[in-house]
Scaffold this active site. Structure first.
Site, PDB file in Angstrom:
ATOM      1  N   ARG A  98      -2.047  -8.916   8.583  1.00  0.00           N
ATOM      2  CA  ARG A  98      -0.644  -8.195  10.209  1.00  0.00           C
ATOM      3  C   ARG A  98      -2.602  -7.036  10.968  1.00  0.00           C
ATOM      4  NH1 ARG A  98       4.517  -5.844   8.209  1.00  0.00           N
ATOM      5  NH2 ARG A  98       4.575  -6.129  10.492  1.00  0.00           N
ATOM      6  N   ARG A 111      12.699  21.690   7.489  1.00  0.00           N
ATOM      7  CA  ARG A 111      12.989  20.820   8.346  1.00  0.00           C
ATOM      8  C   ARG A 111      14.124  20.340   8.591  1.00  0.00           C
ATOM      9  NH1 ARG A 111       8.568  17.186   8.183  1.00  0.00           N
ATOM     10  NH2 ARG A 111       6.512  18.584   8.473  1.00  0.00           N
ATOM     11  N   LYS A 165      -2.100   7.540   1.148  1.00  0.00           N
ATOM     12  CA  LYS A 165      -3.051   5.898   1.342  1.00  0.00           C
ATOM     13  C   LYS A 165      -4.503   5.924   2.000  1.00  0.00           C
ATOM     14  CE  LYS A 165       1.916   5.550   1.927  1.00  0.00           C
ATOM     15  NZ  LYS A 165       3.174   5.719   3.074  1.00  0.00           N
ATOM     16  N   PRO A 206       0.597  -1.439   0.105  1.00  0.00           N
ATOM     17  CA  PRO A 206      -0.394   0.023   0.250  1.00  0.00           C
ATOM     18  C   PRO A 206       0.800   1.382   0.087  1.00  0.00           C
ATOM     19  CG  PRO A 206      -0.923  -1.463   1.291  1.00  0.00           C
ATOM     20  CD  PRO A 206       0.611  -2.441   0.922  1.00  0.00           C
ATOM     21  N   GLU A 207       1.286   1.712  -1.199  1.00  0.00           N
ATOM     22  CA  GLU A 207       1.671   2.651  -1.394  1.00  0.00           C
ATOM     23  C   GLU A 207       0.759   3.717  -2.367  1.00  0.00           C
ATOM     24  OE1 GLU A 207       5.816   3.536  -1.675  1.00  0.00           O
ATOM     25  OE2 GLU A 207       5.908   1.574  -0.713  1.00  0.00           O
ATOM     26  N   ARG A 227      13.978  -0.293   9.135  1.00  0.00           N
ATOM     27  CA  ARG A 227      13.516  -1.050   7.233  1.00  0.00           C
ATOM     28  C   ARG A 227      14.570  -0.870   7.087  1.00  0.00           C
ATOM     29  NH1 ARG A 227       8.351   2.983   7.677  1.00  0.00           N
ATOM     30  NH2 ARG A 227       7.825   0.962   5.915  1.00  0.00           N
TER      31      ARG A 227
END
Length: 298
Positions: A127, A176, A61, A2-3, A286
């Site tokens: 999941r 940022r 998403k 799911p992107e 990840r």
DNA sequence: CCCCTCACCTGATCGC
DNA sequence: TGCGATCAGGTGAGGG
């Protein structure tokens, strides 16, 4: 899945099937799939059963199906609602006939449609990081035209959205104080990008994943945004990325984009640009895949 | 307010 | 065959 490209494939597949349909029954097999619903399963079932579905929308998403007026009288001044779907890491929405079951179905929604007749939506999720919820649709500050579910209000527009504001994004990015991949994955800055397409866009723009956003030059930031758009659009055109049967469209078919990946999952294989091996490092719990030669912090 | 870590979960697969 | 370890594409709460 799911992107963005995978979620958009699901949205586009759902739209013609659900628009104009009415929910005839709802079964919740695992209440954990309602983690984003404020209330028990009975509340979810009661609020959804009998409702009409107006369309299929998406931001980033998140996917949602705006609902027609409730048949329960007297509560409509509360405003419009939607069935919100997030696929998490492993969610699927499968469009089936009334006889077909799928393993790991957590929620089943049966629909009556004037043309397609009787349909079944199986929300399958290994999941259980994904979820369904009924949520109120709100006017957002950045969207004079659009309503979004309350739980989606903090999500930024995605870079394929015609109303995405490049200048605003670049300004916020420069302010940022973090690494550029972290920023790409921040759904409040831009939405729809996940681990695969972040790695692919960074590879294409020759930017190191941990390049500080504050030192990323404006031309390189613009190039990166352009590469994000390109990779998302290309993946969408190929039906999304699937490595296995886990990532599929509403009919259960897989996308082809995994054949076009340049960095993601290619550790040890040659960089398609320079031939040196792709590196994989652990980052943010990840994998980050990149070419240590082409993509350097500078 | 901004940034980062971690918890949330199951099932498929791989190596022994 | 069996079993434990490892891995997976996301998000948001809460701490610093």
């Amino acid at each position: 899945m799911p992107e963005l490209p995978e979620v958009e494939v699901v949205r586009a597949g759902l739209e013609p099937a659900v628009t104009g349909a009415t929910v005839s029954s709802v079964t919740v097999f695992d209440e954990r799939s309602l983690r984003r619903h404020s209330g028990p399963a009975e509340d979810f079932v009661d609020r959804l059963t009998g409702r009409g579905i107006v369309s299929a929308e998406r931001r980033g998403k998140f996917l949602w199906l705006p609902l027609g007026p409730s048949t329960a009288s007297g509560t409509e001044e509360e405003g419009p609602e939607a069935l919100v779907v997030h696929l998490g890491m492993s969610g699927q929405v499968l469009l089936r006939d009334r006889e077909t079951d799928d393993r790991l179905t957590r929620i089943r929604i049966e629909l009556d449609h004037p043309f397609h007749r009787q349909l079944r939506l199986n929300f399958v999720d290994q999941r259980i990081f994904g979820s369904m919820a009924i949520d109120r649709l709100l006017q957002t500050p950045d969207a004079p035209s659009g309503l979004v579910p309350g739980q989606v209000a903090h999500i930024a527009r995605d870079p394929l959205d015609p109303q995405f504001d490049d200048r605003l994004f670049l300004a916020r990015l420069a302010r940022r104080n973090t690494g550029v991949k972290r920023a790409l994955l921040d759904q409040t800055l831009l939405s729809g990008v996940g681990n695969i397409y972040a790695d692919e866009a960074l590879w294409a723009a020759r930017v190191h994943f941990d390049q500080p956003t504050s030192t990323l030059s404006r031309p390189r930031a613009k190039l990166l945004l352009a590469e994000v758009r390109l990779v998302l659009a290309k993946a969408l055109g190929e039906g999304g990325t699937s490595f296995d049967a886990q990532y599929v469209n509403v009919n259960g078919a897989s996308g082809y984009f995994s054949h076009s990946l340049n960095a993601y999952g290619r550790q040890g294989k040659p960089c398609p640009r320079c031939g040196r091996p792709i590196t994989r490092v652990s980052f943010m719990n990840r994998g980050s895949h990149f070419c240590a030669f082409c993509q350097r912090v500078r």
